[in-house]
Design an enzyme around this catalytic site. Structure first.
Site, PDB file in Angstrom:
ATOM      1  N   SER A   1      13.009  44.456  42.247  1.00 51.66           N
ATOM      2  CA  SER A   1      13.764  45.368  43.114  1.00 51.66           C
ATOM      3  C   SER A   1      14.676  46.320  42.351  1.00 51.66           C
ATOM      4  CB  SER A   1      14.595  44.561  44.113  1.00 51.66           C
ATOM      5  OG  SER A   1      15.520  43.722  43.444  1.00 51.66           O
TER       6      SER A   1
ATOM      7  N   ASP B   1      16.499  37.704  37.341  1.00 50.79           N
ATOM      8  CA  ASP B   1      16.994  36.934  38.484  1.00 50.79           C
ATOM      9  C   ASP B   1      18.367  36.341  38.177  1.00 50.79           C
ATOM     10  OD1 ASP B   1      14.632  37.186  40.213  1.00 50.79           O
ATOM     11  OD2 ASP B   1      13.642  36.096  38.601  1.00 50.79           O
TER      12      ASP B   1
ATOM     13  N   ASP C   1      13.506  46.160  32.431  1.00 48.72           N
ATOM     14  CA  ASP C   1      13.095  45.152  33.409  1.00 48.72           C
ATOM     15  C   ASP C   1      14.326  44.553  34.061  1.00 48.72           C
ATOM     16  OD1 ASP C   1      11.445  43.509  34.898  1.00 48.72           O
ATOM     17  OD2 ASP C   1      10.468  42.581  33.162  1.00 48.72           O
TER      18      ASP C   1
ATOM     19  N   LYS D   1      23.345  39.143  39.886  1.00 58.25           N
ATOM     20  CA  LYS D   1      22.513  38.492  38.873  1.00 58.25           C
ATOM     21  C   LYS D   1      23.325  37.913  37.713  1.00 58.25           C
ATOM     22  CE  LYS D   1      19.281  39.746  41.516  1.00 58.25           C
ATOM     23  NZ  LYS D   1      18.500  40.944  41.314  1.00 58.25           N
TER      24      LYS D   1
ATOM     25  N   GLU E   1       5.597  39.866  32.050  1.00 58.14           N
ATOM     26  CA  GLU E   1       6.924  40.331  31.642  1.00 58.14           C
ATOM     27  C   GLU E   1       7.277  39.829  30.255  1.00 58.14           C
ATOM     28  OE1 GLU E   1       9.201  40.819  35.944  1.00 58.14           O
ATOM     29  OE2 GLU E   1       9.152  38.855  34.972  1.00 58.14           O
TER      30      GLU E   1
END
Length: 251
Positions: A39, A96, A93, A133, A115
């Site tokens: 996202s 989380d 990138d 995060k 990734e």
């Protein structure tokens, strides 16, 4: 270095956009770029495509998922196929979770294997993240694993012995069916709660037969753009955050 979590979706949307906008400003002409998944990576790809179309930015890229690859095509980013010797000047990138040492949990979107492949093939991994995060200690977000289907029961037994409380991830489109990665493998989410020693856990996980990859990304990220209090900060491992406005190029 963690912060209270924003309470509204618009707050998070604005934070993700600011992180992505900051990162796009560090992409230079002629770079080969790794495109992340998720996202926060998605607005980065969209904004990067705008620079390619409208600003004449000349880059080539490889995406970490089919979804990101499709988005890159839609916005006009030239794509490279994997090949021997291919390396990336910069990969951008999301994560989380990330801590002050820029240790990461990744894979919530199911793209952890690709990734990690692209991150390892990159000279510079830059993470973009909203304030939710940032954590003091990794582990509250379930740690994803990519697992060969045949080996699933034994992998889950081994992870349970490590205290991971593994749960097979189910498909969002069909909750009665398991989710699969782009490689056709299964995804398992492990609930460790708090990971006291990420390096030790990574070493234990990687030797489990049938476990293709885990979502602990250690000693890979060089910097992160983290948005807190409406401001973009640059984090580097073990250093105090500084305002992103102080940088005109990769920190």
């Amino acid at each position: 270095m963690s912060a209270p979590r924003p309470t509204s979706a618009p707050d998070l949307t604005a934070e993700k956009l600011l992180a992505a906008t900051t990162a796009v400003g560090w992409v230079r002409d002629g770079m080969r770029v790794g495109l992340g998944t998720g996202s926060t990576a998605a607005p980065f790809i969209t904004l990067l495509g705008q620079r390619v179309r409208e600003g004449g930015l000349r880059i080539e890229a490889t995406a970490t998922s089919r979804a990101s690859e499709e988005l890159a095509r839609q916005v006009g980013i030239p794509l490279l196929e994997p090949r021997r010797g291919l390396r990336f000047d910069l990969t951008v990138d999301g994560a989380d979770e990330l801590d002050a040492q820029l240790r990461l949990i990744k894979g919530g979107g199911g793209a952890l294997l690709r990734e990690k492949v692209i991150a390892t093939a990159s000279d510079y991994l830059l993470i973009v993240a909203d304030s939710t995060k940032a954590v003091g200690q990794l582990g509250r977000f379930p740690l994803p694993l990519e697992v060969v289907p045949f080996a699933l029961p034994w992998v889950m037994d081994a992870v349970a012995d490590l205290g991971g409380a593994p749960v097979l991830r189910m498909s969002k489109d069909n909750p009665a069916e398991p989710a699969h990665s782009d490689q056709g493998n299964l995804l398992v989410d492990c609930h460790f709660q708090l990971i006291a020693d990420p390096a030790a856990l990574a070493a234990q996980l990687i030797v489990i037969p049938g476990m293709v990859e885990h979502g602990l990304f250690l000693r890979l990220a060089r910097a992160a753009v983290v948005v807190q209090g409406g401001q973009a900060q640059v984090w580097r491992p073990g250093q105090a955050p500084v305002a992103a406005s102080q940088f005109t190029d990769l920190p």
